[in-house]
Design a protein around this motif. Structure first.
Motif, short mmCIF file in Angstrom:
data_model
loop_
_atom_site.label_atom_id
_atom_site.label_comp_id
_atom_site.label_asym_id
_atom_site.label_seq_id
_atom_site.Cartn_x
_atom_site.Cartn_y
_atom_site.Cartn_z
N GLY A 37 0.80 -1.23 0.00
CA GLY A 37 0.00 0.00 0.00
C GLY A 37 0.83 1.27 0.00
N GLY A 38 2.15 1.14 0.11
CA GLY A 38 3.01 2.32 0.03
C GLY A 38 3.74 2.70 1.29
N SER A 39 3.69 1.87 2.33
CA SER A 39 4.39 2.19 3.57
C SER A 39 5.85 1.79 3.46
CB SER A 39 3.76 1.47 4.76
OG SER A 39 4.57 1.61 5.92
N ALA A 40 6.73 2.79 3.40
CA ALA A 40 8.16 2.51 3.31
C ALA A 40 8.67 1.87 4.59
CB ALA A 40 8.92 3.80 3.02
N TRP A 41 8.11 2.28 5.73
CA TRP A 41 8.54 1.69 7.00
C TRP A 41 8.21 0.20 7.03
CZ3 TRP A 41 11.66 4.54 9.85
CH2 TRP A 41 11.59 5.92 9.74
N ALA A 42 7.01 -0.16 6.56
CA ALA A 42 6.62 -1.57 6.54
C ALA A 42 7.48 -2.36 5.56
CB ALA A 42 5.14 -1.71 6.19
N ALA A 43 7.82 -1.74 4.43
CA ALA A 43 8.67 -2.42 3.45
C ALA A 43 10.02 -2.73 4.06
CB ALA A 43 8.83 -1.55 2.21
N ARG A 44 10.57 -1.80 4.81
CA ARG A 44 11.87 -2.06 5.44
C ARG A 44 11.75 -3.16 6.50
NH1 ARG A 44 13.44 -0.97 10.72
NH2 ARG A 44 12.52 1.10 10.59
N GLU A 45 10.68 -3.12 7.31
CA GLU A 45 10.50 -4.16 8.33
C GLU A 45 10.31 -5.53 7.70
OE1 GLU A 45 7.28 -2.91 10.79
OE2 GLU A 45 8.39 -1.26 11.69
N ALA A 46 9.53 -5.57 6.62
CA ALA A 46 9.33 -6.85 5.93
C ALA A 46 10.65 -7.36 5.36
CB ALA A 46 8.29 -6.69 4.83
N ALA A 47 11.45 -6.44 4.78
CA ALA A 47 12.74 -6.84 4.23
C ALA A 47 13.64 -7.42 5.32
CB ALA A 47 13.41 -5.65 3.56
N GLU A 48 13.64 -6.79 6.49
CA GLU A 48 14.46 -7.29 7.58
C GLU A 48 14.01 -8.68 8.03
OE1 GLU A 48 14.12 -4.19 10.44
OE2 GLU A 48 15.85 -3.08 9.69
N LEU A 49 12.69 -8.91 8.00
CA LEU A 49 12.18 -10.24 8.36
C LEU A 49 12.56 -11.28 7.31
CD1 LEU A 49 8.60 -9.86 9.88
CD2 LEU A 49 10.68 -10.67 10.98
N TYR A 50 12.45 -10.89 6.06
CA TYR A 50 12.87 -11.82 4.99
C TYR A 50 14.35 -12.17 5.15
CZ TYR A 50 8.51 -11.37 2.35
OH TYR A 50 7.20 -11.43 1.93
N ARG A 51 15.15 -11.18 5.45
CA ARG A 51 16.58 -11.43 5.65
C ARG A 51 16.79 -12.34 6.86
NH1 ARG A 51 20.14 -6.18 5.61
NH2 ARG A 51 18.82 -5.66 7.40
N ARG A 52 16.04 -12.10 7.92
CA ARG A 52 16.17 -12.91 9.14
C ARG A 52 15.80 -14.36 8.89
NH1 ARG A 52 12.80 -11.47 14.70
NH2 ARG A 52 12.94 -13.51 15.70
N THR A 53 14.76 -14.58 8.07
CA THR A 53 14.30 -15.95 7.82
C THR A 53 15.01 -16.61 6.65
OG1 THR A 53 12.48 -15.11 6.45
CG2 THR A 53 12.02 -15.47 8.78
N GLY A 54 15.93 -15.88 6.01
CA GLY A 54 16.68 -16.47 4.91
C GLY A 54 15.97 -16.47 3.58
N ASP A 55 14.92 -15.66 3.45
CA ASP A 55 14.17 -15.58 2.19
C ASP A 55 14.80 -14.48 1.33
OD1 ASP A 55 12.35 -15.22 0.12
OD2 ASP A 55 10.59 -15.51 1.41
#
Length: 852
Positions: free
Chosen positions: A452-470
């Motif tokens: 939906g356009g939330s840059a903060w959420a995009a960064r948090e999601a990216a950090e989670l993907y990195r954490r889980t190895g995705d």
């Protein structure tokens, strides 16, 4: 006023006026501000000060006179109905102790007409009613703005920045948590704009204690280091500082705490008023709820919750969980329908009737005693009778949150991801899931917010993907941030890549406002000055004020002085003494006695204090005392303290005792110190006892003296009478004797954090670990939302290897508990389990998530 002519409606706001039109042929155009040239016209110079009801521009901004404001629309709870009672809609207001007109009291702060006043207290504690009564009594002729949402607040801030400085304006922000966060959320910068020199604006707001605790507790993780050793901090650093913006905002507020129950004096006043209103009589006779809670139908709400059948309980449970976890918008009916099955057992799901949801919703939305319902239908649009969703009655949210709630079922998280549309709510619930280590539940919510356009959420999601190895998921979010042209995207790119001060500097040079203010607040002073001066607007008084502050930090006093003098000259608000305080401190530091005398003649208390201190430093103490005597007892605690301090320095015990007898607590304190030093402790105790009710520091000094001189019975009598200072000192005596039960009881009367740590340490040393855990658990629960106590409890559990209790804390959203559990598992040789917890988290029902 809206006008209709020739098929065109002008001077109207969507939702503000209505017309019945049989049909529309051709295109229908909704014109915003740019469609009407009149709406772009600048506000007249007397816009804020002209008498009368105001014109179209006032109505467009939603301004009403305070005396015409409806308290219910401002957030005052609609009271219960009593059969046969035909009196006023609102019961008589019972004055609260916090209403004091003395400095620091609510009425005094409101009467000043400038600043940010925040009342912190639980639901139905009477916060909003007290605030309304204070504003209505002190500022009835002022304008009042009640922004319906963050966008309206942003628009109001823009008007304040671009038009004539707002004057005689109250901005009403009941439930402050609804006005912060997101791209349009209220920030410290916006408040500074509204409170800039030349403005006469009073912001008033309320806030629940758990929000205040969460926002004011700084993160425990160390902040990264920036250029030249300056501490680097973003609005939400990678270290997990979710509430940096909120914390900066609250630093500007005068905070008053509203207790959940009436004091003895308040109940006496309520008894006097109850003779004319049966609603007050009913509330006073309730043994289980406070007066304000009963007036707002709180007992009926609780009964409705407890008596609900499985299906109504499931619907209410889903709505409550959404609110507790951070959703601020209305919860859609589709979300409640989809989530409810997860709260029911197999047999309950199998026995559900076809209309189970409609019946449950009807039960939950039925008003209690004409006041409020557990679920309140709301709509953000202009449709009538078609709610967008439902809000939970705030008292019910608070009531259900008193005990830890289980982590919501998987159906709840899936329903939120499928049906929530508000970006702030999606991100809040996604973050809540991640805080509980439910990573697979949080990712879809954050991904939706990012979509939906939330840059903060995009960064948090990216950090989670990195954490889980995705790796693929990480790259998708990374590319999304790179393609995003919004200002928040660049900052979040930097946070995702790691701190790089030079990149932040480049962003600032490119005009990114956030990066500029990051450098101004956290860069070294010379760099901050360069950034400010480069694009300085001569009329930006806040920027000038920041420049003066930075110059003082760099010991450039001679450059700062003319700026402060200019700011004082251009400030039109006699009640805003921030500038003159800085000026007086600088004049004292540079020895400019003549200019300080001029400001004293203008009546500035801070000039009196600084001049007296300077005279004393120059050996002219007698002259300083004479000056202070002229201004003592006129409402300035600093002046009273300095006079008492200098009188004590000169050994003027007789004058100090006379001033103490007249009610000066500072004089009482200094006189007592003199008496003790002369071996006359009993006289000191007698003197302090007479003044103990005037100030907490006097009560504490008295308690310490009683303890030091073996007068424990008197100390206990004071503690039993409700003296928190006496209770704290007595509690420490009990700890020294090993009387832990009594120490804990006394600590419950309002002991400070330092006492709590002493209690835990003493219990641990005595081998009573379970008792220490129980004590700190209650402390954490009482300070709901305060991460400080949650972190202290996690440390205690980890020290004693309590893995199961740490998991319970994780279910409440404690990141410190997750960190301590990871360390504990590693130390026990369960490194693989610890790594899996860190990388994949838990399922909704608490099982280890399978690796992907």
């Amino acid at each position: 006023m809206a006008e209709y002519s020739g098929g065109r409606i002008t001077h109207s706001a969507v939702g503000g006026d209505s017309y019945q039109i049989g049909r529309v042929d051709g295109d229908l155009v909704l014109g915003g501000p740019s469609a009407d040239p009149a709406r772009r016209a600048p506000l007249p110079a007397d816009f804020w000060t002209a008498p009368g009801p105001g014109g179209p521009a006032h109505r467009r901004l939603g301004l009403v006179r305070v005396r015409d404001a409806d308290p219910v629309r401002l957030g005052v709870h609609r009271p219960i109905r009593v059969p046969g009672h035909t009196g006023p809609a609102m019961p008589p207001y019972v004055p609260r102790d916090l209403d004091a007109g003395e400095p620091g009291g609510l009425r005094a702060l409101v009467r000043a007409g400038h600043g940010f006043v925040l009342l912190v207290g639980g639901s139905c504690a009477g916060k909003t009613r007290s605030l309304y009564e204070a504003v209505a009594a002190e500022l009835p002729d002022w304008w009042l703005a009640h922004p319906a949402d963050r966008a309206q607040l942003t628009a109001l801030t823009a008007v304040a920045a671009d038009g004539p400085p707002p004057r005689h304006l109250v901005i009403w922000l009941d439930e402050l948590q609804h006005h912060v966060g997101g791209p349009d959320g209220l920030t410290a910068g916006a408040v500074r704009t509204l409170l800039a020199p030349g403005c006469r604006v009073l912001l008033v707001a309320t806030l629940w204690p758990h929000h205040h605790g969460a926002w004011t507790t700084p993160p425990t993780a160390p902040r990264p280091t920036g250029h030249d050793g300056a501490a680097g901090q973003a609005a939400e650093p990678a270290g997990g500082d979710r509430f940096a913006r909120e914390r900066d905002l609250l630093k500007l507020a005068e905070v008053i705490t509203v207790g959940p129950a009436f004091s003895v004096a308040e109940r006496t006043r309520a008894e006097q008023a109850a003779g004319g209103d049966p609603r007050l009589r009913i509330a006073l006779d309730s043994a289980d709820f406070g007066l304000t809670q009963v007036i707002a139908a709180a007992p009926q709400l609780v009964h409705r919750w407890e008596a609900a059948d499985p299906y109504a309980r499931a619907v209410l449970g889903a709505a409550v969980d959404a609110a507790v976890l951070g959703a601020r918008g209305a919860v859609p009916a589709a979300l409640l329908r989809a989530a409810a099955p997860g709260y029911c057992g197999p047999a309950e799901r199998g026995a559900a009737r076809p209309d189970w949801f409609e019946q449950a919703l009807g039960y939950a939305t039925r008003p209690q005693l004409g006041a409020t319902a557990p679920l309140i239908p709301v709509t953000e649009g202009a449709r009538m009778g078609e709610p967008d969703g439902y809000r939970v009655a705030d008292y019910l949210v608070q009531h259900t949150g008193r005990e830890p709630r289980p982590v919501p079922p998987q159906a709840f998280w899936e329903a939120c991801a499928a049906h929530l549309t508000d970006l702030a709510d999606l991100r809040a619930l996604g973050s809540a899931a991640v805080a509980r280590q439910r990573l697979s539940a949080g990712l879809p919510l954050l991904r939706r917010a990012a979509d939906g356009g939330s840059a903060w959420a995009a960064r948090e999601a990216a950090e989670l993907y990195r954490r889980t190895g995705d790796t693929e998921g990480y790259r998708v979010m990374e590319r999304r941030l790179a393609a995003d042209t919004g200002k928040d995207a660049r900052i979040n790119e930097l946070l995702l890549a790691g701190w790089d001060f030079e990149q932040i500097f480049d962003l600032a040079e490119a005009g990114n406002d956030y990066a500029r203010w990051h450098l101004i607040e956290y860069g070294n002073p010379q760099l901050a000055l360069a950034v400010l001066v480069e694009d300085l607007d001569p009329d930006d008084l806040y920027a000038w004020s920041r420049i003066a502050q930075l110059l003082q930090d760099e010991d450039e006093d001679e450059r700062a002085l003319p700026i402060l003098e200019m700011l004082l000259e251009r400030s039109h608000d006699e009640d805003d003494d921030t500038v003159v305080m800085s000026l007086c401190e600088l004049l004292k530091r540079t020895g400019r006695i003549d200019r300080l005398y001029e400001l004293v003649d203008e009546g500035w208390f801070c000039a009196v204090c600084n001049l007296a201190e300077l005279l004393d430093e120059q050996g002219r103490t007698k002259e300083a005392v004479g000056l202070l005597r002229e201004f003592a007892g006129q409402g300035s605690p600093d002046t009273d303290w300095m006079l008492a301090h200098l009188l004590a320095k000169r050994g003027k015990g007789k004058e100090l005792r006379a001033r103490a007898a007249a009610g000066d607590p500072h004089a009482a304190s200094e006189a007592a110190k003199l008496l003790v030093g002369r071996g006359r402790a009993d006289e000191a105790i007698e003197l302090l006892a007479a003044q103990a009710g005037t100030a907490p520091f006097v009560a504490h000094q008295l308690a310490e003296l009683l303890a030091a001189h073996g007068r424990e019975p008197e100390l206990r009598t004071r503690a039993d009478a409700g003296d928190a200072q006496a209770a704290e000192v007595l509690a420490r005596l009990m700890l020294d004797r090993g009387e832990f039960h009594e120490a804990i009881r006394l600590d419950g009367q309002g002991g400070r954090p330092s006492l709590a740590h002493e209690v835990v340490a003493a219990l641990e040393a005595a081998g009573e670990v379970d008792r220490a855990i129980g004590y700190l658990t209650e402390r954490t629960r009482a300070a709901a939302g305060d991460r400080y106590w949650g972190s202290a409890l996690a440390d205690l559990l980890a020290r004693h290897g309590r893995a199961d209790e740490l998991r319970e804390l994780i279910d409440r959203g404690s990141q410190p508990a997750a960190d301590r559990l990871h360390t504990l598992l590693t130390e026990r040789g369960r490194a693989e389990e610890a790594a899996a917890l860190r990388r994949y988290g838990l399922t909704a029902d608490g099982r280890p998530e399978a690796g992907r």
